[in-house]
Design an enzyme around this catalytic site. Structure first.
Site, PDB file in Angstrom:
ATOM      1  N   ASP A  27       0.824  -1.209   0.000  1.00 15.17           N
ATOM      2  CA  ASP A  27       0.000   0.000   0.000  1.00 15.17           C
ATOM      3  C   ASP A  27       0.857   1.257   0.000  1.00 15.17           C
ATOM      4  OD1 ASP A  27      -2.041   1.817   0.213  1.00 15.17           O
ATOM      5  OD2 ASP A  27      -2.602   1.281   2.264  1.00 15.17           O
ATOM      6  N   ASP A  29      -2.219   5.240  -5.373  1.00 17.35           N
ATOM      7  CA  ASP A  29      -2.538   4.446  -4.192  1.00 17.35           C
ATOM      8  C   ASP A  29      -2.735   2.976  -4.555  1.00 17.35           C
ATOM      9  OD1 ASP A  29      -3.398   3.456  -1.795  1.00 17.35           O
ATOM     10  OD2 ASP A  29      -4.969   4.940  -1.475  1.00 17.35           O
TER      11      ASP A  29
END
Length: 311
Positions: free
Chosen positions: A4, A199
């Site tokens: 992430d 992201d």
């Protein structure tokens, strides 16, 4: 583990988990069975929030290994409680490669910085290439992608400076959606520029609710309360428009095959979702449908993002 770039913490579900979403994970962390576990100094707990959902738990110090690299004294989170099922994906925890400013467990102990400071890598740089889902199915390639840490096997075709300290975020100059299915006009958003956060922890492309409404309407989708997705019925994507994301002279084009997921001949899900993105100072969170279109090079030392292998 979920890699992430939108967060900076390593967390794993604990064997002492308290809520069903965490307890259903296949692999769980057992602190008492680890010879390298230590209680972290300072606050014993952490509270981590995301664009969607969040969790709480205990802070600990551990030895973490990833792809032949080892981090000593890494602060991790032992996740105990997750109020809502926000992580219904095929992974157990999250490995954050974001900046220290957004760390919930310890702003002095982010994985990328620790790898560099412990001389496991010579520069704070990594690159990520997602496997194209359609191509993976056709060529029997395992789903997922490729992560290179400390370097990259491709050169960037374009570099863009980060626009906000502490985030993998750059300026987007325009977003365009081709003529609607009824033959109407092209939809243009972000005409005066806006902020886009890269992201890898995001499934869909998240954006301001009013603009996501315009985008999905332009492609002929409607919101389905039962699935919580914008859908198209029947599933005829051949006539849908492309969606262009412009970054100066660089344009990343998503075709309908890129941003639509076929569930059945009758139903397709779009890859767009309404989100409250302002807490990350971004207008758009560019998730999987966008990131599959290129290899992204994340260069912390020079505060920039690189575009390579643009499809």
């Amino acid at each position: 583990m979920n890699l992430d770039t939108g967060s900076s913490d390593i967390w794993v579900p604990s064997v002492n988990c308290e809520t069903p979403p965490l307890c259903k994970s296949i692999n769980k962390y057992n602190a008492t069975a680890s010879s390298t576990h230590k209680q972290a100094a300072g606050s014993p707990t952490f509270n981590l929030g995301y664009a969607v959902g969040g969790l709480t738990g205990l802070r600990a110090t551990e030895v973490v290994s990833l792809g032949g690299l080892t981090i000593n004294d890494q602060i991790i989170g032992e996740a105990l409680s997750e109020p809502t099922d926000s992580y219904n994906y095929p992974f157990d925890g999250t490995f954050g490669f974001g900046w220290s400013i957004i760390s919930a467990t310890d702003q002095n102990s982010t994985p990328l910085d620790n790898l560099y400071e412990q001389k496991q890598i010579s520069k704070r740089l990594f690159c990520i290439k997602f496997t194209d889902q359609t191509q993976a199915t056709q060529d029997a390639i395992p789903p997922g992608g490729e992560l290179s840490i400390g370097g990259c096997d491709v050169e960037a075709d374009y570099w863009r400076p980060l626009s906000v300290d502490g985030f993998w975020q750059i300026k987007m100059t325009k977003l365009e959606v081709g003529p609607a299915t009824d033959g109407g006009n092209k939809l243009t958003l972000c005409e005066n520029g806006c902020e886009a956060l890269f992201d890898t922890g995001m499934g869909p492309i998240g954006g301001p609710p009013d603009e996501i409404e315009l985008i999905t309407k332009q492609i002929g989708a409607h919101f389905d309360k039962q699935s919580n997705y914008y859908i198209i019925t029947p599933c005829d994507i051949a006539s849908l428009p492309n969606v262009d994301f412009q970054f100066g002279e660089v344009t990343v084009t998503l075709t309908p095959k890129d941003y639509m997921l076929t569930v059945s001949p009758q139903i397709c899900y779009t890859g767009f979702s309404k989100m409250n993105t302002k807490y990350q100072k971004a207008d758009y969170l560019l998730g999987d449908p966008f990131l599959r279109k290129l290899t992204v090079i994340y260069d912390k030392d020079n505060k920039r993002l690189g575009f390579a292998n643009l499809k």
